[in-house]
Enzyme design. Structure first.
Site, short mmCIF file in Angstrom:
data_model
loop_
_atom_site.label_atom_id
_atom_site.label_comp_id
_atom_site.label_asym_id
_atom_site.label_seq_id
_atom_site.Cartn_x
_atom_site.Cartn_y
_atom_site.Cartn_z
N ASP A 31 43.99 56.31 70.29
CA ASP A 31 42.70 56.88 70.42
C ASP A 31 43.48 57.88 70.98
OD1 ASP A 31 39.73 57.21 70.58
OD2 ASP A 31 40.91 59.06 71.44
N ILE A 32 43.41 59.37 70.44
CA ILE A 32 44.06 60.87 70.87
C ILE A 32 43.16 61.72 72.19
CG2 ILE A 32 42.19 62.72 69.87
CD1 ILE A 32 44.76 64.15 68.52
N ASN A 86 30.11 52.04 68.87
CA ASN A 86 29.01 53.67 69.32
C ASN A 86 28.43 53.67 67.78
OD1 ASN A 86 29.61 54.49 72.01
ND2 ASN A 86 31.68 55.28 71.61
N GLY A 92 26.72 58.60 70.95
CA GLY A 92 28.19 58.78 71.18
C GLY A 92 29.08 59.16 70.40
N GLN A 93 28.85 58.62 68.95
CA GLN A 93 29.35 58.58 67.61
C GLN A 93 30.19 59.84 66.93
OE1 GLN A 93 28.42 55.95 63.99
NE2 GLN A 93 30.38 56.11 63.14
N SER A 94 30.82 60.25 67.04
CA SER A 94 31.44 61.17 66.69
C SER A 94 32.16 61.23 65.46
CB SER A 94 32.67 61.88 67.60
OG SER A 94 33.65 61.47 67.90
N HIS A 99 33.72 51.97 63.41
CA HIS A 99 35.54 51.72 64.32
C HIS A 99 34.85 51.35 65.46
CE1 HIS A 99 34.04 55.96 65.47
NE2 HIS A 99 34.32 55.45 66.43
N HIS A 101 36.61 50.42 69.87
CA HIS A 101 37.28 50.84 70.73
C HIS A 101 37.75 49.69 71.28
CE1 HIS A 101 35.82 55.68 70.82
NE2 HIS A 101 35.18 55.03 70.09
P1 AMP Z 1 33.79 57.96 68.30
O1 AMP Z 1 33.25 59.00 69.52
O2 AMP Z 1 33.03 56.54 69.87
O3 AMP Z 1 32.98 58.01 67.88
O4 AMP Z 1 35.20 57.39 68.94
C1 AMP Z 1 35.81 58.25 68.27
C2 AMP Z 1 37.04 58.29 68.75
O5 AMP Z 1 38.34 59.14 68.16
C3 AMP Z 1 37.01 59.35 69.93
O6 AMP Z 1 37.39 58.84 71.35
C4 AMP Z 1 38.50 60.60 69.58
O7 AMP Z 1 39.03 60.78 70.52
C5 AMP Z 1 39.35 59.94 68.82
N1 AMP Z 1 39.81 60.73 67.83
C6 AMP Z 1 39.59 61.40 66.86
N2 AMP Z 1 40.08 61.92 65.95
C7 AMP Z 1 41.68 61.06 66.72
C8 AMP Z 1 42.56 61.48 66.06
N3 AMP Z 1 43.04 62.19 65.22
N4 AMP Z 1 43.80 59.97 66.37
C9 AMP Z 1 43.47 59.00 67.45
N5 AMP Z 1 42.09 59.24 67.82
C10 AMP Z 1 41.30 59.53 67.13
#
Ligand code: AMP
Length: 113
Positions: A31-32, A86, A92-94, A99, A101
């Site tokens: 994760d970034i 999420n 909290g899904q963004s 996916h 975690h």
């Molecule tokens: P969620 O908020 O559960 O949808 O998780 C999305 C996750 O993707 C978050 O923890 C972000 O930090 C991660 N994320 C977004 N862009 C990237 C990226 N380019 N590389 C790795 N992780 C990412």
């Protein structure tokens, strides 16, 4: 594949990421914005909006995803980990590509915030 999906871009190799596992059905990468010493995201290669959509259409790939999550945790955190999906903005899904975690490497509080 979805044209404006960040995880599809990572899977295609258009966006850099630190991949830790790659199989014919799933990819796991760091994760970034890590929330724990070990924070790996495990995603299906095919685009599905969330884990419920993935489970409905392709349960075998969801099983692979869970297996890979366990392998990562075994290798990086002695098999003690939290696997979080999420699902929906209020949870909290963004990123709207299914996916899980993998969070590990520190004591995790319960309930989560
Ligand atoms: P969620 O908020 O559960 O949808 O998780 C999305 C996750 O993707 C978050 O923890 C972000 O930090 C991660 N994320 C977004 N862009 C990237 C990226 N380019 N590389 C790795 N992780 C990412």
């Amino acid at each position: 594949m979805s044209a404006d999906c960040v995880f599809c871009s990572i899977i295609k190799g258009d966006l850099p990421s630190e991949v830790v596992v790659s199989t014919d059905r799933v990819v796991a990468f760091r994760d970034i914005a890590p929330q724990a010493p070990v924070h790996v995201v495990v995603v299906p290669r095919e685009h599905h909006t969330d884990v419920a959509a993935l489970a409905a259409v392709d349960p075998a790939t969801l099983a692979d995803l869970v297996e890979v999550a366990g392998e990562v945790a075994e290798r990086e955190a002695d098999g003690e980990y939290r696997l979080v999906f999420n699902t929906g903005p209020d949870a909290g899904q963004s990123v709207f590509h299914a996916h899980g975690h993998v969070l590990a490497g520190r004591k995790l509080a319960w309930p989560p915030g």
